[in-house]
Design a protein around this motif. Structure first.
Motif, PDB file in Angstrom:
ATOM      1  N   PHE A  45       0.854  -1.186   0.000  1.00  0.00           N
ATOM      2  CA  PHE A  45       0.000   0.000   0.000  1.00  0.00           C
ATOM      3  C   PHE A  45       0.890   1.235   0.000  1.00  0.00           C
ATOM      4  O   PHE A  45       1.224   1.785   1.041  1.00  0.00           O
ATOM      5  N   GLY A  46       1.280   1.708  -1.188  1.00  0.00           N
ATOM      6  CA  GLY A  46       2.257   2.779  -1.270  1.00  0.00           C
ATOM      7  C   GLY A  46       1.703   4.182  -1.162  1.00  0.00           C
ATOM      8  O   GLY A  46       2.412   5.098  -0.763  1.00  0.00           O
ATOM      9  N   GLY A  47       0.431   4.392  -1.518  1.00  0.00           N
ATOM     10  CA  GLY A  47      -0.132   5.737  -1.497  1.00  0.00           C
ATOM     11  C   GLY A  47      -1.202   5.867  -0.429  1.00  0.00           C
ATOM     12  O   GLY A  47      -0.929   5.763   0.763  1.00  0.00           O
ATOM     13  N   HIS A  48      -2.467   6.104  -0.872  1.00  0.00           N
ATOM     14  CA  HIS A  48      -3.586   6.124   0.049  1.00  0.00           C
ATOM     15  C   HIS A  48      -4.780   5.475  -0.641  1.00  0.00           C
ATOM     16  O   HIS A  48      -4.669   5.046  -1.788  1.00  0.00           O
ATOM     17  N   ILE A  49      -5.905   5.368   0.038  1.00  0.00           N
ATOM     18  CA  ILE A  49      -7.070   4.715  -0.545  1.00  0.00           C
ATOM     19  C   ILE A  49      -7.601   5.558  -1.708  1.00  0.00           C
ATOM     20  O   ILE A  49      -8.067   6.684  -1.508  1.00  0.00           O
ATOM     21  N   VAL A  50      -7.518   5.014  -2.911  1.00  0.00           N
ATOM     22  CA  VAL A  50      -7.990   5.697  -4.117  1.00  0.00           C
ATOM     23  C   VAL A  50      -9.008   4.789  -4.799  1.00  0.00           C
ATOM     24  O   VAL A  50      -8.706   3.642  -5.118  1.00  0.00           O
ATOM     25  N   GLN A  51     -10.198   5.296  -5.017  1.00  0.00           N
ATOM     26  CA  GLN A  51     -11.257   4.492  -5.612  1.00  0.00           C
ATOM     27  C   GLN A  51     -11.267   4.558  -7.139  1.00  0.00           C
ATOM     28  O   GLN A  51     -11.826   3.697  -7.795  1.00  0.00           O
ATOM     29  N   GLY A  52     -10.685   5.621  -7.675  1.00  0.00           N
ATOM     30  CA  GLY A  52     -10.802   5.808  -9.112  1.00  0.00           C
ATOM     31  C   GLY A  52     -12.123   6.444  -9.498  1.00  0.00           C
ATOM     32  O   GLY A  52     -12.528   6.409 -10.661  1.00  0.00           O
ATOM     33  N   HIS A  53     -12.794   7.050  -8.522  1.00  0.00           N
ATOM     34  CA  HIS A  53     -14.061   7.730  -8.754  1.00  0.00           C
ATOM     35  C   HIS A  53     -13.811   9.232  -8.633  1.00  0.00           C
ATOM     36  O   HIS A  53     -13.731   9.779  -7.529  1.00  0.00           O
ATOM     37  N   VAL A  54     -13.653   9.896  -9.745  1.00  0.00           N
ATOM     38  CA  VAL A  54     -13.293  11.313  -9.753  1.00  0.00           C
ATOM     39  C   VAL A  54     -14.427  12.161  -9.189  1.00  0.00           C
ATOM     40  O   VAL A  54     -15.583  12.015  -9.597  1.00  0.00           O
ATOM     41  N   ASP A  55     -14.085  13.034  -8.240  1.00  0.00           N
ATOM     42  CA  ASP A  55     -15.086  13.904  -7.618  1.00  0.00           C
ATOM     43  C   ASP A  55     -15.337  15.167  -8.430  1.00  0.00           C
ATOM     44  O   ASP A  55     -16.381  15.804  -8.304  1.00  0.00           O
ATOM     45  N   GLY A  56     -14.376  15.543  -9.243  1.00  0.00           N
ATOM     46  CA  GLY A  56     -14.497  16.755 -10.037  1.00  0.00           C
ATOM     47  C   GLY A  56     -13.153  17.100 -10.644  1.00  0.00           C
ATOM     48  O   GLY A  56     -12.212  16.306 -10.583  1.00  0.00           O
ATOM     49  N   THR A  57     -13.072  18.276 -11.202  1.00  0.00           N
ATOM     50  CA  THR A  57     -11.815  18.703 -11.807  1.00  0.00           C
ATOM     51  C   THR A  57     -11.337  20.003 -11.169  1.00  0.00           C
ATOM     52  O   THR A  57     -12.099  20.727 -10.540  1.00  0.00           O
ATOM     53  N   GLY A  58     -10.053  20.256 -11.330  1.00  0.00           N
ATOM     54  CA  GLY A  58      -9.453  21.504 -10.882  1.00  0.00           C
ATOM     55  C   GLY A  58      -8.692  22.130 -12.025  1.00  0.00           C
ATOM     56  O   GLY A  58      -8.501  21.511 -13.078  1.00  0.00           O
ATOM     57  N   THR A  59      -8.262  23.348 -11.837  1.00  0.00           N
ATOM     58  CA  THR A  59      -7.531  24.082 -12.865  1.00  0.00           C
ATOM     59  C   THR A  59      -6.183  24.526 -12.321  1.00  0.00           C
ATOM     60  O   THR A  59      -6.104  25.092 -11.221  1.00  0.00           O
ATOM     61  N   VAL A  60      -5.129  24.254 -13.066  1.00  0.00           N
ATOM     62  CA  VAL A  60      -3.788  24.674 -12.637  1.00  0.00           C
ATOM     63  C   VAL A  60      -3.735  26.203 -12.643  1.00  0.00           C
ATOM     64  O   VAL A  60      -3.898  26.840 -13.690  1.00  0.00           O
ATOM     65  N   ALA A  61      -3.519  26.784 -11.464  1.00  0.00           N
ATOM     66  CA  ALA A  61      -3.519  28.239 -11.325  1.00  0.00           C
ATOM     67  C   ALA A  61      -2.114  28.824 -11.354  1.00  0.00           C
ATOM     68  O   ALA A  61      -1.916  29.969 -11.782  1.00  0.00           O
ATOM     69  N   ALA A  62      -1.128  28.062 -10.910  1.00  0.00           N
ATOM     70  CA  ALA A  62       0.248  28.559 -10.885  1.00  0.00           C
ATOM     71  C   ALA A  62       1.216  27.389 -10.776  1.00  0.00           C
ATOM     72  O   ALA A  62       0.894  26.362 -10.185  1.00  0.00           O
ATOM     73  N   ILE A  63       2.387  27.574 -11.367  1.00  0.00           N
ATOM     74  CA  ILE A  63       3.457  26.584 -11.280  1.00  0.00           C
ATOM     75  C   ILE A  63       4.732  27.315 -10.876  1.00  0.00           C
ATOM     76  O   ILE A  63       5.175  28.233 -11.570  1.00  0.00           O
ATOM     77  N   THR A  64       5.296  26.910  -9.731  1.00  0.00           N
ATOM     78  CA  THR A  64       6.490  27.584  -9.211  1.00  0.00           C
ATOM     79  C   THR A  64       7.623  26.575  -9.084  1.00  0.00           C
ATOM     80  O   THR A  64       7.671  25.794  -8.130  1.00  0.00           O
ATOM     81  N   PRO A  65       8.545  26.560 -10.046  1.00  0.00           N
ATOM     82  CA  PRO A  65       9.661  25.605  -9.976  1.00  0.00           C
ATOM     83  C   PRO A  65      10.761  26.105  -9.050  1.00  0.00           C
ATOM     84  O   PRO A  65      10.927  27.302  -8.841  1.00  0.00           O
ATOM     85  N   SER A  66      11.487  25.155  -8.484  1.00  0.00           N
ATOM     86  CA  SER A  66      12.686  25.479  -7.711  1.00  0.00           C
ATOM     87  C   SER A  66      13.729  24.429  -8.045  1.00  0.00           C
ATOM     88  O   SER A  66      13.522  23.577  -8.905  1.00  0.00           O
ATOM     89  N   GLU A  67      14.845  24.466  -7.359  1.00  0.00           N
ATOM     90  CA  GLU A  67      15.947  23.574  -7.708  1.00  0.00           C
ATOM     91  C   GLU A  67      15.614  22.109  -7.476  1.00  0.00           C
ATOM     92  O   GLU A  67      15.986  21.242  -8.275  1.00  0.00           O
TER      93      GLU A  67
END
Length: 213
Positions: free
Chosen positions: A94-116
């Motif tokens: 069990f490497g992650g968490h309980i995921v059902q594969g039932h999408v609740d909705g969508t989101g929109t990428v608002a910002a991407i901040t890269p660092s080293e």
């Protein structure tokens, strides 16, 4: 059930639009190595049923209209990369968490901040989903199990959360290809939804019992 640990980044080979659904043919040599008709494979976090699994490293899935409406799969076409994960075996790690594969909705990428050493991605979400997202809690973004690294200090303001991605996650999943404005599939922690479902009636009964006569 899944755990949000992506096994490989596949590619949509063909899309066929049907009357009230769509059929995708997807290349994924690893996840098809033991796939058979009726098996479950998560595609960008959406649990789909294998309807055909030839021996050429591809598999086909049918996506109904409801799933297309509620997820980002509607916008995908041939050539699009996708995150793939087979259903978890009963004796698997069990490497992650309980995921059902039932999408609740969508989101929109608002910002991407890269660092080293990592990249922070802020995702705007609808208010009805924000209540299930807590700092240091788990969330699934396009099928990837992630830890929420930040949420708004004022919960009554804009609804968003941030995730911090290490280079490995950026390299082996589709998240490294995201751009501002992109849509992502979201599945909140199912435990939070069950807790709310069970707690709300008790809270209502308590308020009614304490109300002045």
């Amino acid at each position: 059930m899944f755990t949000g640990i992506i096994e490989e980044r596949g590619e949509i080979i063909r899309r066929e639009d049907l009357t009230d659904a769509a059929r995708f043919v997807i290349r994924g040599p690893l996840v098809t190595s033991d796939a058979a008709h009726g098996d479950s494979i998560a595609v960008n976090g959406v649990c789909l049923t294998v309807v055909s699994a030839p021996t050429d490293g591809t598999f086909a899935v049918d996506v109904m209209a409801e799933t297309l409406r509620r997820s980002s799969l509607a916008a995908l076409d041939a050539g699009a990369p996708v995150n793939l994960e087979r259903a978890m075996a009963a004796g698997g790690r069990f490497g992650g968490h309980i995921v059902q594969g039932h999408v609740d909705g969508t989101g929109t990428v608002a910002a991407i901040t890269p660092s080293e050493n990592w990249t922070v991605i802020r995702i705007a979400i609808a208010g009805h989903l924000a209540r299930y997202v807590v700092e240091k809690g788990s969330i699934t973004v396009d099928g990837v199990s992630l830890t929420v690294s930040a949420t708004p200090a004022d919960p009554t303001g804009d609804s968003w959360f941030e995730i911090s991605l290490i280079p490995t996650t950026l390299d082996v999943t589709t998240l490294g290809r995201l751009a501002v404005g992109d849509t992502v599939n979201l599945e909140v922690d199912v435990i939070a939804k069950y807790v709310e479902r069970l707690a709300v009636p008790h809270a209502r009964d308590r308020r009614e019992s304490e109300a002045p006569a």
